[in-house]
Design an enzyme around this catalytic site. Structure first.
Site, PDB file in Angstrom:
ATOM      1  NE  ARG A   1      44.077   2.429 -38.565  1.00 31.14           N
ATOM      2  CZ  ARG A   1      43.136   3.335 -38.407  1.00 31.14           C
ATOM      3  NH1 ARG A   1      43.313   4.372 -37.604  1.00 31.14           N
ATOM      4  NH2 ARG A   1      41.963   3.207 -39.035  1.00 31.14           N
TER       5      ARG A   1
ATOM      6  CG  HIS B   1      32.729   3.147 -36.042  1.00 36.56           C
ATOM      7  ND1 HIS B   1      33.423   4.169 -35.452  1.00 36.56           N
ATOM      8  CD2 HIS B   1      33.651   2.487 -36.792  1.00 36.56           C
ATOM      9  CE1 HIS B   1      34.694   4.131 -35.820  1.00 36.56           C
ATOM     10  NE2 HIS B   1      34.858   3.123 -36.642  1.00 36.56           N
TER      11      HIS B   1
ATOM     12  CG  HIS C   1      35.611   1.191 -41.029  1.00 35.70           C
ATOM     13  ND1 HIS C   1      36.840   0.643 -40.727  1.00 35.70           N
ATOM     14  CD2 HIS C   1      35.262   1.907 -39.944  1.00 35.70           C
ATOM     15  CE1 HIS C   1      37.196   1.015 -39.501  1.00 35.70           C
ATOM     16  NE2 HIS C   1      36.254   1.788 -39.008  1.00 35.70           N
TER      17      HIS C   1
ATOM     18  CB  CYS D   1      39.365   6.721 -27.017  1.00 35.75           C
ATOM     19  SG  CYS D   1      40.135   7.605 -25.731  1.00 35.75           S
TER      20      CYS D   1
HETATM   21 ZN    ZN Z   1      36.719   2.520 -37.093  1.00 38.04          ZN
END
Ligand code: ZN
Length: 303
Positions: A16, A209, A207, A240
């Site tokens: 996802r 990064h 979560h 991205c």
């Molecule tokens: Zn993330």
């Protein structure tokens, strides 16, 4: 070092969060990746999101993907939803474990969903009621919990305020997202500590990064406070190449590699996860950032 949790519950978000931030890939490739991940021993997989296809074309085949995957009884699969329409679609597709996102930063939230944080929290209250009525659960993800690319610092009190409101409206657990990799270990310690004090009975997932190289250090800081629920993305999928700032999920195999050697069980077969990362790399057709994918585990010797 203080006592670490004996066991972690990892949520694999590559299909996802990862694929949503890559160039679109074929439905069959998504299904194959989820199936490979289901065989690694990971306990949770965020499989798809039900967003508007015009906003995020990468996820327009969510229902199709979900109807095609091989569902492993040992895995909890979830779907991310941005709003009530998305929640209805996820429930209709058969999901009973949902996640909904709100940004602690107003500017980031407006950029995402064209609503203030407060307005989104009002919407989330309705979503929680709807999901509970259908017999499901819904985790509230608080994005930009350690800072916002538009506003910079986000006050800790503001993050806790959003968390409190979500919990009082019935959230089945919280997740804090370090959306653009602005957290450092001391900031993790502070926010997790304050959240535990404010909401001692609420499950907390984190979560991170790795945008600025602090991803695993942040995990370690949270482990030392006993946090055992983390997101990670196979291969470090996501980020991205043509959207700076949206990058850098921590790589699942790097997290597994580190914590297993520290005596913290994940239930994940590291070699199988590395194979899934290689598969993810083939699917997106670019080199993924995972260093364990490149180097292999520390136990691998030169042939
Ligand atoms: Zn993330």
């Amino acid at each position: 070092m203080s006592d670490l949790p004996q066991r972690l519950s990892l949520r694999e978000v590559g299909p996802r969060d990862g694929l949503q931030n890559e160039a679109p890939v074929a439905t069959a490739a998504k299904v194959a990746l989820i199936d490979a991940l289901s065989g690694t021993g990971v306990g949770r997989i965020e499989a798809v999101s039900f967003v508007h296809p015009r906003a995020i074309p990468q996820m327009s085949d969510a229902a199709q993907v979900w109807s095609s995957v091989r569902r492993d009884p040992g895995v909890r699969y979830s779907a991310l939803v941005p709003n009530l329409t998305g929640a209805e679609r996820a429930l209709e597709a058969g999901f009973r474990e949902l996640e909904v996102v709100v940004s602690a930063s107003d500017t980031h939230n407006r950029t995402n969903v064209n609503r203030s944080t407060g307005e989104s929290l009002d919407d989330i209250a309705v979503i929680l009621e709807r999901v509970h009525a259908a017999g499901g659960t819904c985790q509230v993800i608080v994005a930009t919990a350690w800072g916002c690319p538009y506003e910079g610092e986000v006050a800790l009190e503001r993050v806790i305020g959003v968390a409190r409101r979500a919990v009082s409206d019935g959230a089945d657990g919280l997740s804090y997202g370090d959306t653009t990799g602005m957290a450092t270990p001391s900031r993790v310690t502070r926010l997790v500590g304050e959240t535990r004090a404010a909401l001692p009975d609420t499950g907390l997932n984190l979560h991170f990064h790795n945008t600025r190289g602090t991803g695993l250090a942040n995990v370690l800081a949270a482990l030392e406070l006993g946090v055992s629920d983390f997101d990670a993305s196979v291969g470090g999928l996501g980020g991205c190449p043509y959207a700076p700032g949206a990058s850098g999920n921590i790589a699942t195999e790097e997290l597994v590699h580190m914590v297993e050697d520290m005596g913290v069980a994940t239930g994940i077969d590291l070699e199988a996860m590395i194979e899934a990362a290689a598969q993810a790399e083939r699917i997106v057709g670019r080199t993924l950032p995972s260093q364990v994918l490149r180097a292999g585990p520390r136990t691998r010797t030169v042939a």
